[in-house]
Write a protein that holds these residues in place. Structure first.
Motif, mmCIF file in Angstrom:
data_model
loop_
_atom_site.group_PDB
_atom_site.id
_atom_site.type_symbol
_atom_site.label_atom_id
_atom_site.label_comp_id
_atom_site.label_asym_id
_atom_site.label_seq_id
_atom_site.Cartn_x
_atom_site.Cartn_y
_atom_site.Cartn_z
ATOM 1 N N SER A 187 0.814 -1.215 0.000
ATOM 2 C CA SER A 187 0.000 0.000 0.000
ATOM 3 C C SER A 187 0.849 1.267 0.000
ATOM 4 C CB SER A 187 -0.916 0.005 1.226
ATOM 5 O OG SER A 187 -0.161 -0.004 2.426
ATOM 6 N N ASP A 188 2.100 1.175 0.485
ATOM 7 C CA ASP A 188 2.922 2.380 0.602
ATOM 8 C C ASP A 188 4.206 2.332 -0.210
ATOM 9 O OD1 ASP A 188 4.159 0.409 2.110
ATOM 10 O OD2 ASP A 188 4.895 1.815 3.623
ATOM 11 N N ALA A 189 4.465 1.242 -0.925
ATOM 12 C CA ALA A 189 5.709 1.122 -1.685
ATOM 13 C C ALA A 189 5.566 0.034 -2.737
ATOM 14 C CB ALA A 189 6.887 0.798 -0.760
ATOM 15 N N VAL A 190 6.246 0.234 -3.873
ATOM 16 C CA VAL A 190 6.212 -0.732 -4.972
ATOM 17 C C VAL A 190 7.646 -0.955 -5.459
ATOM 18 C CG1 VAL A 190 5.355 -1.252 -7.283
ATOM 19 C CG2 VAL A 190 3.911 0.023 -5.681
ATOM 20 N N LEU A 191 8.003 -2.213 -5.640
ATOM 21 C CA LEU A 191 9.304 -2.566 -6.197
ATOM 22 C C LEU A 191 9.119 -3.082 -7.615
ATOM 23 C CD1 LEU A 191 12.395 -3.293 -5.910
ATOM 24 C CD2 LEU A 191 11.617 -5.564 -5.191
ATOM 25 N N VAL A 192 9.896 -2.548 -8.551
ATOM 26 C CA VAL A 192 9.895 -3.013 -9.939
ATOM 27 C C VAL A 192 11.351 -3.148 -10.374
ATOM 28 C CG1 VAL A 192 9.166 -2.591 -12.309
ATOM 29 C CG2 VAL A 192 7.734 -1.800 -10.404
#
Length: 475
Positions: free
Chosen positions: A331-336
């Protein structure tokens, strides 16, 4: 044969599995590979006939998580040692050995990280028991995994001349080998005389202490002091901080294993992973025909060889045309990132720390001894939280200098204290906590209690708490 005492290490931060694993709630406590956490699965794996109750080494923030997760799988530890700060594996393992030796110097310790995946626990237990006689005879036994690929993310164990990589008894060990480059890893795989270093050990407490006395006497002095000055706190053993700070920050491989002569290695040919990165999670996950591993709330369209995970209910992740990628959304961070860059995720954590953003170390959900809470909305002078309190649990008796609070119960029943007044608040009822009021929230029921808290004030930080009473002995 004596019962084997699992000694579970669970104080690490697991930065390579960010954003799911963070300092506030590292990967061993997360449900990465099923309905149980890695810690719970590790405790179950090392239980049953021939195994005693575990000893656990962890940090202060995780002590109640440890007891809660063990209770959830109906297990009770024989001891939980609290490290004042992380000093790597050598001091931690020695502390457990000294603690056990105080009652039984011949205690047979199986030291294991609590964040590994071993899909065949019965075969692994049998392998451990096959090594027990060698450990009882006075050897330091390490466990080596039969390599299945030329992996550069693991250290290796080189077998001595004449030793067999596929043996079902402990073998002679030539040396420990650091993580290799790609070319050297391929050479070691082809040679057939190297095993992955699993970081799992079996020995008696007395044998290990003697090794420290010979190879790391300064470390022994520091840890003995920390244990001698230890205090008991709600069933936990708190190592004395000042003496502990004097212990060298060093792994047991460097401090003892690479120097000792009474070494043996027990080969294990079953499946194993330390889940040291999202590429390892992809490898251990169920994959579709195109090699994609998707969580329940993730969809792959024309993708191949990719990991797609949503860790937040109600949040959908969609990948289109991706190849060999890893996408992990919270909900507060995305890793790509490409899977080939999995080992660099820790660099992202360092970069976020340098920026001072909370996502570097803190999950949106904050776990406490009584349950957990998460912030839903944060404004300039207000904050909305969801709070979940376990049955029978209680927050501390406290007050605030800078904020007032409104509590609305949405599930269960809350027992609320506001100054001299105590009352029960049920679903769809609310209560107001004025600024400065001494208050407490308890769950007297048998089901979790859920409420929405609205805070208003000039300062909403978690350090604006004055505690008067606390059943969890927090300051």
């Amino acid at each position: 044969m004596r019962h084997i005492i699992p000694t579970l290490l669970c104080g690490g931060s697991g930065t390579r599995l960010w954003p799911l694993s963070r300092k506030s709630y590292p990967k061993q406590f997360a449900r990465l590979m099923g309905e149980e956490s890695l810690f719970q699965a590790s405790a179950r794996r090392l239980s049953g006939e021939g195994f005693a109750a575990p000893v656990v080494l962890t940090g202060d923030p995780f002590r109640f998580i440890v007891t809660e997760q063990l209770a959830a799988v109906e297990m009770a530890p024989q001891g939980i040692l609290i490290e004042p700060e992380g000093r790597n594996t050598a001091p931690a393992i020695l502390a457990a050995a000294l603690w056990l030796a105080d009652e039984d110097p011949q205690a047979l310790m199986l030291v294991a990280p609590s964040d590994h995946v071993i899909p065949d626990p019965a075969t692994f237990r049998a392998t451990v028991q096959a090594a027990a006689a060698r450990a009882e005879a006075g050897d330091l036994v390490t466990f080596g995994i039969t390599p299945t690929r030329s992996e550069t993310g693991y250290g290796y164990l080189e077998l001595a001349a004449g030793a067999e990589a596929g043996a079902d008894t402990p073998q002679s060990l030539a040396r420990f080998v650091e993580k290799p480059g790609a070319e050297r890893a391929a050479e070691m795989l082809a040679a057939g005389t190297f095993l992955w270093n699993a970081g799992i050990f079996l020995f008696t407490a007395e044998t290990l202490i003697a090794a420290y006395r010979l190879h790391a006497p300064d470390l022994l002095t520091a840890v003995e002091g920390a244990l001698k000055g230890a205090t008991s706190d709600l069933g936990f053993t708190r190592l004395e901080p000042q003496a502990w700070a004097g212990a060298q920050d060093i792994s047991i491989d460097y401090a003892i294993m690479e120097k000792a002569e009474n070494l043996a290695v027990m080969p294990y040919s079953g499946a194993w992973s330390d889940l040291g990165g999202w590429d390892a999670v992809w490898m251990e996950s169920t994959q579709d025909a195109a090699g994609n591993a998707c969580s329940d709330h993730a969809t792959a369209i024309d993708c191949s060889g990719s990991l797609l995970r949503s860790e937040t209910p109600g949040q959908e992740v969609v990948g289109i045309g991706l190849s060999d990628m890893m996408v992990v959304a919270m909900s507060d961070a995305v890793l790509v990132a490409p899977k080939s860059e999995a080992q660099r995720v820790k660099d992202a954590v360092s970069a976020l720390k340098a920026k001072g953003v909370p996502q570097a170390v803190q999950l949106p959900r904050d776990y406490r001894p009584w349950g957990w809470y998460e912030s839903l909305i944060i404004g300039g002078r207000f904050q909305v939280k969801r709070i979940v309190v376990h049955p029978g649990a209680s927050l501390s008796l406290q007050s605030h200098h800078h904020r007032s609070e409104h509590w609305i119960v949405v599930e269960g029943t809350a027992k609320v204290t506001v100054d001299a007044e105590v009352k029960l608040i049920t679903e769809n009822q609310s209560v107001y906590i004025p600024l400065g009021a001494v208050h407490r929230m308890e769950n007297p029921g048998k089901v979790p209690m859920v409420l929405i808290e609205v805070q208003t004030g000039s300062y909403l930080g978690e350090d604006d708490i004055i505690r008067y009473e606390d059943i969890y002995a927090r300051g």
